[in-house]
Design an enzyme around this catalytic site. Structure first.
Site, short mmCIF file in Angstrom:
data_model
loop_
_atom_site.label_atom_id
_atom_site.label_comp_id
_atom_site.label_asym_id
_atom_site.label_seq_id
_atom_site.Cartn_x
_atom_site.Cartn_y
_atom_site.Cartn_z
N ASP A 304 0.87 -1.17 0.00
CA ASP A 304 0.00 0.00 0.00
C ASP A 304 0.91 1.22 0.00
O ASP A 304 2.07 1.14 0.40
CB ASP A 304 -0.88 -0.02 1.25
CG ASP A 304 -1.73 1.22 1.37
OD1 ASP A 304 -2.40 1.57 0.39
OD2 ASP A 304 -1.68 1.86 2.44
N ASP A 490 -1.09 -0.96 6.26
CA ASP A 490 -1.20 -0.52 7.65
C ASP A 490 -2.59 -0.05 8.05
O ASP A 490 -2.87 0.10 9.23
CB ASP A 490 -0.21 0.63 7.92
CG ASP A 490 -0.68 1.95 7.35
OD1 ASP A 490 -1.25 1.95 6.25
OD2 ASP A 490 -0.48 2.98 8.02
N ASP A 494 -6.75 -1.88 4.38
CA ASP A 494 -5.80 -2.91 3.93
C ASP A 494 -6.15 -4.29 4.47
O ASP A 494 -5.62 -5.29 3.99
CB ASP A 494 -4.38 -2.55 4.37
CG ASP A 494 -3.88 -1.27 3.73
OD1 ASP A 494 -4.22 -1.05 2.55
OD2 ASP A 494 -3.17 -0.50 4.39
#
Length: 608
Positions: A304, A490, A494
């Site tokens: 990400d 995080d 996600d």
């Protein structure tokens, strides 16, 4: 019956039989005791093996059962008791090793803070930690454990965060610095403001992760399965040929005694647990051994962007002022107008100037969803969206920006960008060196922004404008030769991606609890470089696990060939097997140490 109980009973009856035969000369009674114990243990192992076979896995205890029955059948009952002690002792050791996985974190569980010193009306009141609320002021005295997450309001001290992050050096904390529950205060008392209740604090998050790890036992048998069938076939083949040539069934038992599959049973679990322990020392929680096996063979790692490859904190990128204002004047006026705002962009502007230079502000009015107006230095300031601050229709910036007008005249704009983590580029480079060439960045940002970040840190492929469902699709669409796929993230959004990936890694130091609970690996320190460390540890652990298994197998095969000639009696063969087990265990324990590759990574990261 637990393995430790079986081991204790075998040792007890073995000692009893020893006394009966050599002290009281009751040979027949001793033989009956050993035979009964051997049959009972064999039946128990057979039942467990059948359960394993029903689960679709190969039961590697078949050789051990055959060895016990064969030695009893030919009257080698002392060899049988040695094999029984060896097998039940090995199972007990495996149980011990499995519980040892969270040893470095166990101190956290044992020393969980129960109370907090809450400051009320100038007086300190001791409350249970669960009763502490967000916004409360808590005093942490020297030597105490920080009870909940918060920020420092007054005082300064050094804190030991090693059990949380794996970082051995004490960390200095002063005004407005973050404090993590579970860290240990040094020599100064501080007052902190609570930002998370106990249940959501870093300490309790780790406790939950440890409990989840214990609830998900590692499937250690997978590595052994790869070698178990051919090893079993070779063992029976050598034993059968020895019996056929010698015409002596004792020879069959002698071969199988040294063919007991303890290297297969012991090597993998001990190596994998040692690797998990090594990871814990480096501030990384690996929840089970299966994760190590998958991660070690990973072909793709996806990241990400916001909060993972970047800091997740917007900072000023450019200031575009229009005459007669300079960039410094525009920033000063904007910061002065925004100094009482809690908006994330306002905080970035205010933090970019010296607080002593801020001008008095008055008549602040907020227009919901648009911006604010305020009086600064006798000037009317408008700051916010483009259509709020200017009549210009054409978009003036593709980046995140705020626009400023002074006395109803457009004066310029300030753009913002997320800051790339300083360790991001070296981390991608290290992952490439460790064999992972297919690195992905999956972001919800616009294409231009995402590609700029990806190119700067060396990401192979960039996927932009992705919703959570799009991230999942990208992970699922990776071709077979690019799997296993690892996802690093995080945030709450996600969590689904971390679950779908073959291995999910959560940046847990500041990330969400949802992400940490969905992940297979949790990085406890806010350091992306720990991903490369986790990969190095996993690869080294699997290397040691395979080596220890193969060393044990080759030694066993050598002993079987010697035993096939009749040189090694069954009792001596059983004792030799203990030597094989010792060598296997000692080699597997090498996974506990920091390997040369890991040390090089750490040194490179520190020098970066």
């Amino acid at each position: 019956m637990k393995h430790t109980t079986k081991f204790a009973l075998v040792v007890l009856f073995g000692v009893l039989a020893l006394f009966l035969e050599f002290v009281f000369h009751l040979n027949l009674v001793a033989q009956i005791i050993i035979t009964v114990v051997g049959i009972l243990i064999s039946i128990s192992m057979l039942i467990e093996m059948i359960k394993t076979l029903r689960a679709g896995k190969y039961g590697i205890d078949l050789l051990a059962i055959t060895a016990i029955i064969a030695t009893l059948a030919v009257g080698e009952y002392w060899a049988s008791i040695v094999v029984l002690i060896m097998l039940t002792g090995g199972d007990s050791l495996e149980d011990y090793a499995a519980h040892k996985a969270g040893k470095e974190l166990q101190n956290l569980l044992d020393n969980s803070p129960q109370n907090a010193h809450v400051l009320l009306d100038g007086k300190i009141t001791t409350k249970p930690v669960d009763a502490v609320q967000i916004g409360d002021q808590v005093v942490v005295k020297p030597g105490e454990v920080v009870p909940v997450d918060g920020i420092v309001l007054s005082g300064s001290s050094i804190f030991d965060e090693s059990s949380l992050t794996g970082e051995s050096n004490p960390v200095s904390k002063s005004l407005n610095d973050d404090l993590m529950s579970g860290s240990i205060n040094g020599d100064g008392a501080i007052t902190m403001k609570v930002t998370k209740i106990a249940a959501d604090s870093q300490y309790q998050t780790i406790v939950k992760l440890v409990k989840a790890s214990e609830a998900q036992p590692a499937h250690f048998v997978r590595l052994a399965d790869r070698y178990a069938i051919p090893f079993t076939i070779v063992s029976y083949l050598i034993a059968g040929i020895a019996w056929y040539i010698s015409k002596d069934p004792v020879r069959f038992a002698e071969v199988l005694v040294v063919a007991s599959p303890c290297p297969l049973i012991l090597a993998a679990p001990i190596a994998l647990v040692s690797g998990m322990s090594s990871a814990n020392r480096n501030g990384i929680i690996i929840k089970n051994g299966t994760t190590i096996e998958k991660f070690a063979t990973a072909k793709t790692i996806a990241f990400d962007k916001t909060g993972t490859l970047t800091k997740g904190i917007l900072a000023i990128d450019q200031i575009k002022s229009l005459p007669p204002y300079t960039n410094e004047q525009l920033l000063s006026l904007a910061a002065s107008a925004e100094q009482q705002s809690s908006h994330i962009l306002a905080r970035s502007i205010v933090n970019a100037v010296d607080s002593k230079t801020l001008l008095p502000v008055s008549d602040i009015q907020e227009v919901t969803g648009m911006g604010i107006t305020a009086q600064v230095d006798h000037q009317q300031i408008k700051i916010g969206r483009q259509k709020f601050a200017t009549r210009e229709i054409k978009p003036l910036s593709k980046q995140t920006a705020i626009f400023v007008s002074i006395n109803d005249k457009f004066a310029g704009y300030i753009t913002f960008s997320d800051q790339i983590r300083p360790e991001a580029q070296i981390t991608i480079s290290q992952l490439n060196e460790l064999g992972i060439k297919n690195t992905l960045m999956i972001s919800g940002d616009q294409k231009a922004t995402a590609e700029m970040v990806g190119n700067q840190i060396g990401i192979a492929k960039v996927y932009s404008e992705c919703l959570p469902k799009d991230k999942i699709a990208v992970l699922k669409d990776q071709e077979n030769h690019l799997r296993p796929v690892v996802m690093v993230g995080d945030g709450v959004n996600d969590a689904p991606s971390l679950t779908v990936a073959d291995v999910g890694i959560a940046m847990g130091a500041r990330g969400s609890t949802a992400a940490s609970e969905s992940a297979d690996i949790v990085i406890l320190k806010d350091d992306l470089g720990r991903v490369a460390r986790a990969l190095s540890i996993s690869q080294y652990t699997m290397k040691i696990a395979k080596q220890s298994v193969l060393i044990g197998i080759f030694i066993c095969i050598g002993l079987m060939l010697v035993a096939a000639t009749g040189i090694i009696p069954a009792l001596l063969g059983a004792l030799f097997q203990e030597v094989v087990d010792t060598v296997t265990i000692l080699w597997a324990l090498l996974a506990h140490r920091d390997n040369a590759s890991l040390k090089a990574l750490i040194a490179q990261q520190k020098n970066n």
